[in-house]
Write a protein that holds these residues in place. Structure first.
Motif, PDB file in Angstrom:
ATOM      1  N   ILE A 203      36.848  30.578   5.742  1.00 26.59           N
ATOM      2  CA  ILE A 203      36.901  31.844   6.486  1.00 26.59           C
ATOM      3  C   ILE A 203      37.892  32.789   5.823  1.00 26.59           C
ATOM      4  O   ILE A 203      37.617  33.958   5.578  1.00 26.59           O
ATOM      5  N   PHE A 257      28.950  29.422  11.822  1.00 26.81           N
ATOM      6  CA  PHE A 257      29.604  29.201  13.104  1.00 26.81           C
ATOM      7  C   PHE A 257      28.661  28.528  14.091  1.00 26.81           C
ATOM      8  O   PHE A 257      29.051  27.616  14.815  1.00 26.81           O
ATOM      9  N   PHE A 258      27.395  28.974  14.099  1.00 24.41           N
ATOM     10  CA  PHE A 258      26.492  28.369  15.066  1.00 24.41           C
ATOM     11  C   PHE A 258      26.080  26.955  14.667  1.00 24.41           C
ATOM     12  O   PHE A 258      25.664  26.168  15.508  1.00 24.41           O
ATOM     13  N   SER A 261      30.201  25.295  15.588  1.00 22.73           N
ATOM     14  CA  SER A 261      31.126  26.166  16.316  1.00 22.73           C
ATOM     15  C   SER A 261      32.392  25.434  16.735  1.00 22.73           C
ATOM     16  O   SER A 261      33.489  25.967  16.696  1.00 22.73           O
ATOM     17  N   PHE A 264      34.768  25.122  13.914  1.00 19.19           N
ATOM     18  CA  PHE A 264      35.345  26.425  13.596  1.00 19.19           C
ATOM     19  C   PHE A 264      36.520  26.720  14.512  1.00 19.19           C
ATOM     20  O   PHE A 264      37.588  27.102  14.078  1.00 19.19           O
ATOM     21  N   MET A 265      36.278  26.538  15.812  1.00 17.82           N
ATOM     22  CA  MET A 265      37.311  26.941  16.761  1.00 17.82           C
ATOM     23  C   MET A 265      38.510  25.996  16.673  1.00 17.82           C
ATOM     24  O   MET A 265      39.654  26.435  16.733  1.00 17.82           O
ATOM     25  N   LEU A 268      40.408  26.837  13.301  1.00 18.91           N
ATOM     26  CA  LEU A 268      41.255  28.017  13.238  1.00 18.91           C
ATOM     27  C   LEU A 268      42.533  27.864  14.046  1.00 18.91           C
ATOM     28  O   LEU A 268      43.565  28.414  13.705  1.00 18.91           O
ATOM     29  N   THR A 269      42.446  27.094  15.137  1.00 16.72           N
ATOM     30  CA  THR A 269      43.661  26.961  15.929  1.00 16.72           C
ATOM     31  C   THR A 269      44.485  25.757  15.498  1.00 16.72           C
ATOM     32  O   THR A 269      45.623  25.607  15.937  1.00 16.72           O
ATOM     33  N   ALA A 272      47.956  26.479  14.381  1.00 15.66           N
ATOM     34  CA  ALA A 272      48.859  27.029  15.381  1.00 15.66           C
ATOM     35  C   ALA A 272      49.291  25.977  16.394  1.00 15.66           C
ATOM     36  O   ALA A 272      50.437  25.949  16.826  1.00 15.66           O
ATOM     37  N   VAL A 273      48.362  25.101  16.769  1.00 13.69           N
ATOM     38  CA  VAL A 273      48.667  24.191  17.863  1.00 13.69           C
ATOM     39  C   VAL A 273      49.446  22.981  17.398  1.00 13.69           C
ATOM     40  O   VAL A 273      50.280  22.451  18.106  1.00 13.69           O
TER      41      VAL A 273
END
Lengths: 274, 316
Positions: A203, A257-258, A261, A264-265, A268-269, A272-273
């Motif tokens: 991405i 993404f489809f 998905s 992907f989600m 990306l996090t 951060a998490v």
């Protein structure tokens, strides 16, 4: 958690409003790409009267979109591969061996996550110039690889640490080298982590437009995001073609993404998490 | 015979030594790429800021002159403070319109709203677009003559709200920031959602049995446990706000049109380092000084924010 009769519907209304605000512009972009310009000006909100691919033809006539696409693909795929190779080696070393400097090495890599590399763009430009990499896709490949290293090492190291050592030790008893252990035993077990790392970096490199803006001026070496820039500069009259360009450049990411998905989600996090 | 065995042993030993040594090669490729393209340029930017520059050619060592000029010499200082203010607005507006809304929506999805998965995906989707696509798309939507927004407002009879959103210095900055929120809200939502989902269910059940109302439960149980996610999102937002470049560049060019009303430090930095679209000459020394100032500012405030929030977490 008790709700009154009114709260639930109220919540749904809010959620739907925000979901529409999120989705509507994207849908508008896709629908408008099938309309000729004059139809966009007359009825910007309605569905296209007939689905024509005329705008896409105009777009492809105006700019070398396929070249941009090819460049973007080469840059993204190569840098993701380089990131996977370099960071799985480094993370394996950091997580599995206990030399006194390993922690320092780890922090050395993590530092890069807190400092925006954009701030070093002037020296970077000089480096690329000296290495004769300006206007070469390698400038972008190296940049995205370097930029992806900190987060990827963080994720992979975390993953290595949670993995059991038995299999590795068994392989080591059989006389396998470290490289062989990493390649044949460890990597097959960490597909999820590899997938996450690959997606985040894909991405990142597919969508970036800061580095090509500065490193690439040669029309035939541009990636999609900077290529789009010229489209808006020179041909801003044909809205249909503009929408077609925006749609076309987002399509690969949306399709991917489809397909995945969740990955992907989570991907990306992840940075951060964790 | 004995010699043969010795030889064999020796070879084996050598091989093992090589293996032991080879492992240290593992991190080397990463160190080289990361060192050359991340660490070195950042350190070099620091050294550049202490020199005079003539185009791309380095001149004399001038100490802090570039820094002093950046803060006090017009027009540089004017640009600096103007964009600095915009960055602050960027941060505050994003906290409210992006993070606070994301927090609330994450809470709704967490409370097992039906279609939760759909909402999650819908809100996340913009994050997949390239920032340049986001910028251009909204530029078309916000176009005063043919753009969808003004047409939509007209349809709802809100003609007096129709505006040249990006052309008016009063609304341009806030419009861009809101577009940025549109882009980033789904990402923040996911972080908050992960935070909510990590709250131990037993705590909430116990509180429900004690008859705690929703608001009170939020305040006394959930909010304190959400501090880590709030901390992460705030710090990320802070860093992003002070790095804001792509969207402004895509929508308003390298001068932060109209009349520098959307200028940010990063856009100004780009102008100093590479010259603007209007053909300004480059100012490497000043640009590097600005990079150093930004770097110190971002790292100091990130550290302070983290410290402040950690303290808060302990108190609660």
């Amino acid at each position: 958690m008790k709700d009154t009769i009114w709260t639930k519907p109220f919540y749904y209304v809010i959620a739907f409003v925000f979901a529409s605000i999120s989705l509507y512009p994207i849908i508008l972009m896709i629908l408008s790409s099938f309309k000729p310009s004059r139809e966009i000006f007359m009825n910007p909100l309605s569905l296209p009267k007939s689905f024509s691919l005329e705008t896409y033809q105009t777009l492809l006539d105006q700019i070398p979109f396929m070249t941009y696409f090819y460049n973007s693909a080469i840059v993204s795929v190569t840098s993701v591969l380089l990131i996977l190779v370099t960071t799985s080696l480094a993370a394996f070393y950091i997580a599995r061996y206990t030399f006194w400097w390993n922690n320092y090495l780890f922090f050395f890599f993590l530092m890069g996550m807190m400092i925006p590399i954009k701030l070093g763009i002037v020296p970077l430009f000089v480096i690329m110039k000296n290495l004769d990499l300006l206007n070469s896709l390698w400038s972008l490949i190296f940049m995205y690889t370097a930029q992806g290293i900190p987060l990827s090492i963080l994720i992979l190291t975390g993953f290595f640490r949670t993995m059991q050592r038995e299999l590795e030790e068994a392989a080591r008893m059989d006389g396998a080298s470290d490289l062989r252990i990493l390649w044949n035993v460890v990597l097959p077990l960490m597909r999820p982590a590899i997938g996450t790392v690959a997606i985040i970096n894909f991405i990142q490199s597919w969508n970036d437009f800061f580095f090509p803006l500065i490193f690439i001026t040669d029309e035939l070496k541009k990636t999609i995001p900077v290529g789009m820039l010229s489209l808006f500069g020179e041909h801003s009259a044909d809205w249909g073609a503009l929408f077609a360009g925006l749609t076309l450049s987002s399509l690969p990411m949306i399709v991917l993404f489809f397909i995945a998905s969740k990955q992907f989600m989570e991907g990306l996090t992840a940075g951060a998490v964790k | 015979m004995e010699l043969e065995i010795n030889k064999k042993l020796n070879r084996k030993k050598q091989k093992r030594n090589w293996k032991r040594w080879a492992i240290h090669l593992f991190p080397v490729p990463a160190i080289i790429v990361y060192g050359l393209f991340i660490v070195y340029p950042l350190l070099a930017a620091l050294s550049y800021s202490f020199f005079d520059w003539n185009g791309m050619i380095r001149g004399d060592f001038v100490g802090f002159k570039n820094f002093v000029n950046l803060f006090t010499l017009e027009p540089f200082s004017g640009f600096f403070w103007n964009s600095f203010g915009h960055n602050i607005i960027y941060f505050v507006v994003q906290l409210v319109f992006q993070n606070a809304i994301a927090f609330f929506l994450a809470y709704l999805i967490y409370k097992k709203l039906k279609f939760g998965e759909f909402f999650k995906i819908a809100l996340f989707l913009p994050r997949l677009l390239s920032v340049i696509v986001v910028g251009f798309l909204w530029k078309l939507i916000l176009n005063p003559n043919f753009g969808a927004l003004n047409v939509l407002l007209g349809k709802f009879g809100l003609e007096n709200l129709q505006k040249a959103w990006l052309g008016d210095p009063d609304t341009a900055l806030i419009t861009i920031i809101l577009v940025n929120c549109w882009f980033g809200i789904g990402f923040m939502l996911l972080i908050f959602l992960a935070g909510f989902q990590a709250i131990p269910k037993e705590l909430l059940e116990a509180a429900t049995l004690d008859g705690a109302k929703e608001f009170k439960m939020m305040k006394t149980i959930m909010l304190p446990l959400m501090i880590p996610s709030i901390m992460i999102t705030t710090v990320l937002t802070f860093i992003q706000s002070f790095e804001a470049f792509e969207l402004v560049y895509a929508m308003q060019g390298s001068q932060g049109e109209p009349y520098h009303s959307t200028d940010t430090l990063a856009v100004y930095f780009y102008r100093l380092a590479f010259g603007g679209s209007t053909g300004d000459s480059t100012a490497i020394g000043l640009g590097s000084a600005l990079a150093v100032v930004l770097f110190i500012f971002i790292s100091t405030f990130t550290a302070l924010l983290l410290k402040f929030m950690q303290k808060k977490e302990v108190e609660m």
